[in-house]
Design a protein around this motif. Structure first.
Motif, PDB file in Angstrom:
ATOM      1  N   GLY A 153       0.783  -1.224   0.000  1.00 21.86           N
ATOM      2  CA  GLY A 153       0.000   0.000   0.000  1.00 21.86           C
ATOM      3  C   GLY A 153       0.818   1.278   0.000  1.00 21.86           C
ATOM      4  N   GLN A 154       2.132   1.151  -0.013  1.00 24.17           N
ATOM      5  CA  GLN A 154       3.022   2.312   0.043  1.00 24.17           C
ATOM      6  C   GLN A 154       3.720   2.485  -1.296  1.00 24.17           C
ATOM      7  N   GLU A 155       3.628   3.679  -1.896  1.00 23.78           N
ATOM      8  CA  GLU A 155       4.313   3.934  -3.156  1.00 23.78           C
ATOM      9  C   GLU A 155       5.803   4.087  -2.899  1.00 23.78           C
ATOM     10  N   ILE A 156       6.611   3.405  -3.714  1.00 25.07           N
ATOM     11  CA  ILE A 156       8.053   3.505  -3.555  1.00 25.07           C
ATOM     12  C   ILE A 156       8.655   4.156  -4.795  1.00 25.07           C
ATOM     13  N   SER A 157       9.764   4.816  -4.609  1.00 25.03           N
ATOM     14  CA  SER A 157      10.406   5.565  -5.681  1.00 25.03           C
ATOM     15  C   SER A 157      11.515   4.730  -6.304  1.00 25.03           C
ATOM     16  N   LEU A 158      11.396   4.476  -7.619  1.00 22.30           N
ATOM     17  CA  LEU A 158      12.405   3.719  -8.352  1.00 22.30           C
ATOM     18  C   LEU A 158      12.978   4.572  -9.477  1.00 22.30           C
ATOM     19  N   THR A 159      14.240   4.356  -9.802  1.00 23.34           N
ATOM     20  CA  THR A 159      14.810   4.995 -10.979  1.00 23.34           C
ATOM     21  C   THR A 159      14.227   4.322 -12.224  1.00 23.34           C
ATOM     22  N   PRO A 160      14.346   4.960 -13.400  1.00 20.11           N
ATOM     23  CA  PRO A 160      13.811   4.337 -14.616  1.00 20.11           C
ATOM     24  C   PRO A 160      14.325   2.924 -14.851  1.00 20.11           C
ATOM     25  N   LYS A 161      15.616   2.695 -14.656  1.00 23.86           N
ATOM     26  CA  LYS A 161      16.164   1.369 -14.896  1.00 23.86           C
ATOM     27  C   LYS A 161      15.671   0.358 -13.859  1.00 23.86           C
ATOM     28  N   GLU A 162      15.554   0.770 -12.607  1.00 22.66           N
ATOM     29  CA  GLU A 162      15.030  -0.141 -11.582  1.00 22.66           C
ATOM     30  C   GLU A 162      13.602  -0.542 -11.918  1.00 22.66           C
ATOM     31  N   PHE A 163      12.799   0.425 -12.358  1.00 23.56           N
ATOM     32  CA  PHE A 163      11.418   0.124 -12.734  1.00 23.56           C
ATOM     33  C   PHE A 163      11.376  -0.831 -13.919  1.00 23.56           C
ATOM     34  N   ASP A 164      12.172  -0.543 -14.953  1.00 26.06           N
ATOM     35  CA  ASP A 164      12.187  -1.398 -16.140  1.00 26.06           C
ATOM     36  C   ASP A 164      12.604  -2.823 -15.798  1.00 26.06           C
ATOM     37  N   LEU A 165      13.593  -2.940 -14.946  1.00 24.51           N
ATOM     38  CA  LEU A 165      14.080  -4.257 -14.545  1.00 24.51           C
ATOM     39  C   LEU A 165      13.004  -5.033 -13.796  1.00 24.51           C
ATOM     40  N   LEU A 166      12.307  -4.360 -12.885  1.00 21.59           N
ATOM     41  CA  LEU A 166      11.244  -5.014 -12.131  1.00 21.59           C
ATOM     42  C   LEU A 166      10.112  -5.459 -13.041  1.00 21.59           C
ATOM     43  N   VAL A 167       9.674  -4.582 -13.947  1.00 27.13           N
ATOM     44  CA  VAL A 167       8.581  -4.929 -14.860  1.00 27.13           C
ATOM     45  C   VAL A 167       8.976  -6.088 -15.759  1.00 27.13           C
ATOM     46  N   TYR A 168      10.176  -6.011 -16.304  1.00 28.91           N
ATOM     47  CA  TYR A 168      10.627  -7.048 -17.231  1.00 28.91           C
ATOM     48  C   TYR A 168      10.582  -8.428 -16.584  1.00 28.91           C
TER      49      TYR A 168
END
Length: 234
Positions: A153-168
């Motif tokens: 329930g808590q929004e966390i801040s990711l860099t673009p590459k961290e986000f892309d890596l997680l989604v992938y």
């Protein structure tokens, strides 16, 4: 269509002019900073699509600038480093840099990396692989279109590459990815660099997920001798 604004930070005017010339030829709006203090002020007082940041700067070095920027912004950052500074590059990734280019560098390669990183931070190709725009797991929601991640329930801040890596990885649960595969597909081009780049991003990603939920941080599993996988541990 609004042009992407790039901030080029380097204490060598020759390098700034060269990078500016190639970026402007490719349709980017370019602004310059010659030292770390000026760069930090500019980066935090106006919006940029991407920052090219030299590691060695007067006033405040690139590592400190990167760290300070990451406390406020998720703007993609490409770090410029001297050849052989492997540990400096690793430390740069730990502070939040998304990519690095080694000096002396090819301006054409730098432009390619700028375009690839902007593409990934704006409209990731891998989002098209799965029609689901929200990936939902226990205590974890990944909003692909909004590029937002919520843990417990808590929004966390990711860099673009961290986000892309997680989604992938999250779009392909239980699949084991080698480091070379992740570098190729998540970084979106032939990446000339140390495979520990992946390890560093995985470490940061786990830490950020773990601050909100230890269970969610364990979704990213190390497969020794091979790479990593996303696995929902019950």
């Amino acid at each position: 269509m609004e042009q992407s604004r790039i901030l080029v930070v380097d204490d060598e005017e020759r390098i700034r002019r060269l990078v500016r010339m190639y970026l402007e030829r490719n349709g980017f709006v370019v602004e310059e900073a010659a030292d770390g203090i000026e760069a930090l002020h500019m980066a935090t007082s106006q919006p940029y699509s991407l920052i090219i940041l030299d590691l060695m700067l007067p006033g405040m070095d690139g590592r400190d600038v990167c760290s300070q920027i990451r406390q406020h912004l998720e703007t993609p950052i490409i770090m410029l480093t001297a050849a052989g500074d492997e540990m400096q590059r690793i430390h740069g990734f730990e502070l939040g840099a998304d990519d690095y280019v080694v000096k002396p560098f090819s301006p054409r390669e730098l432009v390619m990396r700028v375009k690839a990183l902007l593409k990934r931070s704006g409209e990731p190709e891998h989002a098209k692989v799965d029609m689901q725009q929200v990936l939902t797991f226990p205590e974890l929601e990944i909003h692909i279109d909004a590029r937002r991640v919520e843990v417990a329930g808590q929004e966390i801040s990711l860099t673009p590459k961290e986000f892309d890596l997680l989604v992938y990885m999250a779009q392909r649960p239980d699949k084991v990815f080698g480091r070379e595969e992740l570098l190729r597909d998540v970084w979106n081009y032939q990446f000339y660099g140390d495979q520990r780049t992946v390890d560093t991003h995985i470490k940061r990603l786990r830490e950020k997920l773990g601050h909100a939920s230890e269970a969610v941080s364990q979704y990213i599993v190390t497969v020794w001798g091979v790479g990593y996988k996303f696995e929902v541990v019950q």
